[in-house]
Design a protein around this motif. Structure first.
Motif: not given
Length: 562
Positions: A393-415
């Protein structure tokens, strides 16, 4: 010669009291006394005299008998509740038993030291009943049902006993039981079972309850029975109440679709509601529909009929016949699929994700936006297979492999391509062999500790735990508690339905079709230039609506806000 009648064992409905006063008390002057009490406190601990000239909306369980003390405390604490506030009913006094024979852990959980006894000899134990009750202003106690009959449905905490009480207010309803049952998607729905002196449709009951209760407390299904099934000791046997499928009793006669639009809508409704047959005059919300299903319905209608239907229209035109007329007046707009975005190092957040990210920054240790659930699994369970399915399920759904960090004060998501994951497995000793699975204190503590803060910088924002309770119950079946927790920034109610459905299918060995798009594609589409134009129109509308000075609020009497 009849002088006193004592009622005990089940909650006493007002209708029974009214019939007693009319048929018995008026002739012989007999008094009806409502008693309450569990075996663990030598049966009866409170009494209420039903006065012959009184019309009761609710029959209280009354006041404590001599040498008994009754407390109502906040669940899981020793904090006394004020008048009118529900809590757990606890019993102190000479009637309290020593405990359960050969059940030391259960005895320690239910028979606790009485913190209000003041150290008197013989008054040290207090029994926690697991019953929900509240003090009334006149000093009587109102019984509200079992604490384990509290449910959470679509985010709302509901006391099923309160719904039952309101159902019993309906004229000619003699008995009522309300239960929460999982539908085909695993979502809980309220089902009301009732015995009445005449046939009453779901529509009538829904209308009656809707005038007294908020919409989320009105059951989705109503099932009329000739009589309630009873256990050998004469109490209502909830386990054998029939499933509601085929017993929707909407009150509308079946009318088949007559136009191609009604035919198409009928097919869509049957798919969304999971029903074999739906008539064009039946109400969507009386057939088990709710806001989440209405959203799915609107999306399917747009997809299959190229008609962008506002969600509001489903509430205003809740039958197929009415909805078909609404659709006739709408222009066709081609259903545009969300495009697959190009590969990037990171992606923007959707509006909903941004909101949750900001809320998380206020208090990173807060668990208010965790989405936990605990499922009871009976029968054999392969732990390695469970872990392997969740990895799929984790391999199937990118949301379950997603983390969040700020880039130039704007939140972004990494997969991430891959993330570390394992099931938190624990084995504990269950307490006794009961069909209802009495979970040990150790297991309860494990469940409580399982819900903890997530670090949004570390994927996956999902954790899974499995508590092995060993074999128990009459048939000595293996029992497990399957615990899931996800952060709301990567999941919602619909996501949980999808996850549950796919888990069952993958565990059963089924192969799933690949996904065309992922949530990142939706987030990019939502922040696209075309969508931003729509957002700007919305912004202009609301700024105009709320233009001018804000009203001055006096918050001196309200609670402090962070």
């Amino acid at each position: 010669t009849l002088r006193h009648v004592f009622a005990s064992g089940e909650a006493l409905p007002p209708q029974h009291v009214a019939r007693f006063q009319r048929l018995v008390s008026s002739l012989a002057g007999a008094k009806l006394v409502n008693l309450y009490g569990p075996t663990e406190a030598t049966v009866d601990v409170s009494y209420f005299d039903c006065e012959p000239d009184e019309a009761y909306a609710v029959i209280p369980i009354g006041k404590p008998i001599q040498n008994i003390r009754l407390y109502i405390v906040k669940e899981g604490t020793e904090q006394l509740q004020p008048i009118g506030v529900a809590g757990e009913l606890c019993i102190g006094g000479v009637g309290v038993a020593r405990g359960y024979l050969n059940r030391p852990e259960l005895t320690a959980e239910k028979f606790v030291k009485d913190p209000f006894a003041g150290g008197e000899a013989g008054y040290e134990r207090m029994y926690r009943t697991g019953d929900l009750a509240r003090w009334m202003p006149d000093g009587n106690i109102e019984y509200l049902g079992r604490i384990d009959h509290q449910v959470k449905i679509r985010g709302y905490r509901i006391e099923l006993g309160e719904v039952e009480t309101q159902l019993l207010q309906v004229e000619s309803v003699r008995e009522a039981v309300v239960m929460a049952r999982a539908d085909e998607t695993g979502q809980k729905q309220m089902v009301a079972y009732y015995v009445a002196g005449q046939e009453i449709s779901a529509r009538e009951l829904r209308s009656e309850l809707g005038g007294e209760l908020p919409s989320y407390m009105v059951p989705s299904y109503f099932v009329q029975l000739e009589q309630m099934p009873l256990s050998p000791n004469g109490k209502i046997d909830r386990k054998v109440l029939p499933a509601p499928e085929g017993s929707l009793q909407s009150g509308a006669d079946y009318v088949a679709p007559r136009t191609w639009v009604e035919v198409k809508l009928t097919q869509i409704w049957q798919d969304v509601l999971g029903l074999a047959q739906v008539g064009v005059k039946e109400n969507f919300f009386e057939m088990g529909g709710h806001s989440l299903r209405a959203t799915t319905l609107a999306s399917k209608i747009h997809q299959e009929l190229n008609k962008p239907l506002p969600l509001r229209s489903i509430f205003e035109a809740p039958t197929i016949e009415q909805l078909a007329a609404v659709l006739e007046g709408l222009d066709q707009v081609a259903y545009a699929s969300i495009p697959v975005t190009e590969e990037r190092s990171f992606y923007p957040l959707s509006s909903a994700q941004k909101r949750l990210y900001v809320l998380h920054q206020f208090d990173p240790q807060d668990v208010n936006y965790n989405m936990p659930s605990v499922l009871q699994v009976s029968g054999p369970l392969n732990v390695k297979r469970v872990e392997n399915v969740f990895r799929q399920l984790i391999a199937r759904h990118a949301t379950l492999r997603t983390r969040f960090e700020l880039i130039d004060s704007e939140p972004m998501q990494w997969i991430e391509d891959a993330v570390p994951f394992e099931v938190e497995y624990t084995k504990v000793q269950a307490e006794g062999a009961t069909a209802n699975m009495m979970v040990s204190k150790e297991a309860q503590q494990l469940v409580s500790r399982f819900v903890r803060p997530f670090d949004l910088k570390a994927a996956p924002l999902l954790r899974v735990g499995l508590v092995d309770l060993g074999a128990q119950g009459v048939e000595q079946e293996a029992q497990h508690l399957l615990m899931l927790d996800m952060h709301h920034i990567v999941s919602d109610g619909v996501s949980l339905e999808v996850l549950t459905d796919e888990f069952v299918r993958l565990y059963g060995g089924e192969e799933l079709a690949p996904l065309r798009i992922q949530y990142k594609d939706y987030a990019v589409w939502q922040q696209s230039e075309a969508h931003q134009e729509w957002m700007q129109r919305q912004e202009a509308y609301w700024l105009d609506t709320f233009q001018g000075e804000l009203p001055v609020l006096d918050l001196s009497t309200d609670f402090a806000r962070p």
